[in-house]
Design a protein around this motif. Structure first.
Motif, short mmCIF file in Angstrom:
data_model
loop_
_atom_site.label_atom_id
_atom_site.label_comp_id
_atom_site.label_asym_id
_atom_site.label_seq_id
_atom_site.Cartn_x
_atom_site.Cartn_y
_atom_site.Cartn_z
N CYS A 46 0.84 -1.20 0.00
CA CYS A 46 0.00 0.00 0.00
C CYS A 46 0.88 1.25 0.00
O CYS A 46 1.64 1.47 0.93
N CYS A 49 -0.20 4.08 3.13
CA CYS A 49 0.29 3.97 4.51
C CYS A 49 1.59 3.18 4.58
O CYS A 49 2.09 2.92 5.67
N CYS A 64 -6.49 -2.35 1.46
CA CYS A 64 -5.54 -2.27 2.56
C CYS A 64 -6.29 -2.34 3.87
O CYS A 64 -7.22 -1.55 4.11
N CYS A 67 -5.42 1.15 6.26
CA CYS A 67 -5.88 2.51 6.02
C CYS A 67 -7.16 2.58 5.17
O CYS A 67 -7.68 3.65 4.93
N ASN A 69 -7.47 1.98 2.04
CA ASN A 69 -7.21 2.22 0.62
C ASN A 69 -7.75 1.03 -0.18
O ASN A 69 -7.54 -0.12 0.20
ZN ZN Z 1 -2.76 1.35 3.50
#
Ligand code: ZN
Length: 81
Positions: A46, A49, A64, A67, A69
């Motif tokens: 990712c 983060c 992810c 975070c 994502n």
């Molecule tokens: Zn992330």
């Protein structure tokens, strides 16, 4: 292009290819390999983060877990191009 060496939370050495990215909602997901020769795919890194806690489901959706994502399948590209 050199790969970046990283260590996963499990202690494995993996190699991140920053030139191979999939666009996510918060940042890119980079391809991760188990070897410098890109022999075996490990998963995704990712870029938002800088974490390895990512998962891909059966619909090719990458997320992810740290975070939030997310890279959605095809409709993501269609909606933004
Ligand atoms: Zn992330």
């Amino acid at each position: 292009m050199e790969l970046e060496t990283h260590t996963t939370p499990d202690g494995d050495a993996v190699f991140v290819d920053r030139t191979e990215a999939d666009r996510g909602s918060k940042g890119p997901f980079f391809a991760v390999y188990r070897s410098e020769t890109r022999g075996e795919r490990w998963g995704y890194f990712c870029g938002n983060c800088e974490g390895f806690d990512t998962a891909m489901d059966t619909m090719a959706r990458i997320e992810c877990n740290d975070c939030g994502n997310v890279r959605k399948p095809e409709e993501w590209d269609a909606a933004h191009e």
